[in-house]
Design an enzyme around this catalytic site. Structure first.
Site, PDB file in Angstrom:
ATOM      1  N   SER A  88     -32.464 -55.051  29.233  1.00  0.00           N
ATOM      2  CA  SER A  88     -32.979 -53.724  29.545  1.00  0.00           C
ATOM      3  C   SER A  88     -34.180 -53.281  29.095  1.00  0.00           C
ATOM      4  CB  SER A  88     -31.877 -52.793  28.989  1.00  0.00           C
ATOM      5  OG  SER A  88     -30.480 -52.855  29.555  1.00  0.00           O
ATOM      6  N   ASP A 136     -35.067 -43.301  33.189  1.00  0.00           N
ATOM      7  CA  ASP A 136     -34.845 -44.189  32.008  1.00  0.00           C
ATOM      8  C   ASP A 136     -35.716 -44.818  31.394  1.00  0.00           C
ATOM      9  OD1 ASP A 136     -33.077 -45.442  30.384  1.00  0.00           O
ATOM     10  OD2 ASP A 136     -32.641 -46.870  31.805  1.00  0.00           O
ATOM     11  N   HIS A 160     -32.195 -45.463  27.694  1.00  0.00           N
ATOM     12  CA  HIS A 160     -30.739 -45.920  27.251  1.00  0.00           C
ATOM     13  C   HIS A 160     -30.523 -46.927  26.106  1.00  0.00           C
ATOM     14  CE1 HIS A 160     -30.932 -49.371  30.009  1.00  0.00           C
ATOM     15  NE2 HIS A 160     -30.152 -49.814  29.082  1.00  0.00           N
TER      16      HIS A 160
END
Length: 254
Positions: A205, A118, A64
């Protein structure tokens, strides 16, 4: 543009006891300046070894972070090594050790984590100098529904110098959208420790979820997708989700 911020609950990797046992693998964790057509942002990633153990400069992060990036954008990414405070309570740091540009080698092809684990694997365009003292992290892709009872995430929240967040509960399988039935993520709850209650935030992230094996070696078992329930220094008790290394390895489409 967002300047380097540092939340009051975060714990620097130089802190003891939180950073003890993780200092060697901390050298593998990088801050990534991500470029997309709309602008730029920040993520975290890990320099990882591969099964050939030939030290190709592979960085594992979250899909992402770069799902919108073009080939030209990837060539503008910057990877900052050893960006951390010199002491537990602050001190000096440097942004001088970085490499620019990468190629997309593999990704989860899963709508940025909504249908899979992801992950994004990048190969840096340039070799990493020995002066950076690079560390190529090992990993464990063993499929399981539960995992270690303690470990850490090393990451760069809001692009800040490297932090350590600690978990002390056995990891369980989950997904932020339970109705999907996916078994693609580890569900993690962060623990209060001696020097704070380290959490993850934007910029974290792609950071690695780590455990230690029986010999004390630090192994990557997941990469950060995100959290739910308004996780913050004022609300540190909600769940965080990491795409499983095992799902990265075998579970995604195509």
């Amino acid at each position: 543009y967002r300047d380097v911020l540092d939340g009051p609950c975060h714990v620097n990797v130089a802190c003891s006891p939180e950073g003890d046992g993780w200092r060697e693998v901390a050298a593998a964790v990088v801050r990534i300046s991500v470029v997309v057509p709309a602008g730029m942002g920040w993520c975290s990633g890990t320099l990882v070894n591969n099964v050939r153990q030939d030290c190709k400069p592979y960085v594992l992060t979250a899909w992402h972070c770069g799902s919108a990036s073009t080939a030209a954008n990837f060539n503008s990414y910057k990877f900052y090594f050893n960006f951390e405070f010199s002491g537990c309570n602050g001190g000096t740091y440097s942004t001088a050790q970085f490499r620019t540009g990468a190629q997309l080698k593999a990704f989860s092809n899963d709508n940025s984590g909504n249908a899979g684990s992801d992950f994004m694997l990048l190969e840096l365009n340039a070799a990493i100098p020995d002066s950076f003292d690079p560390y190529y992290a090992g990993w464990d892709a063993t499929p399981a529904s539960t995992s270690s009872a303690d470990g850490v995430c090393l990451h760069h929240p809001t692009s800040a110098p490297k932090k350590v967040s600690t978990y002390t509960q056995t990891l369980t399988t989950g997904h932020w959208a339970a109705s999907t039935g996916l078994q693609s993520h580890w569900r993690v709850f962060w623990a209060a420790t001696e020097n704070g209650h380290g959490i993850t935030e934007e910029g974290s992230s792609g950071g690695p979820l780590l455990k230690q094996d029986a010999s004390g070696n630090a192994l990557v078992i997941g990469t950060l997708s995100g959290s739910v329930g308004g996780l913050s220094c004022n609300n540190p008790g909600t769940a965080t989700y990491f795409g499983k290394m095992s799902y990265h390895w075998t579970g995604n489409p195509n």
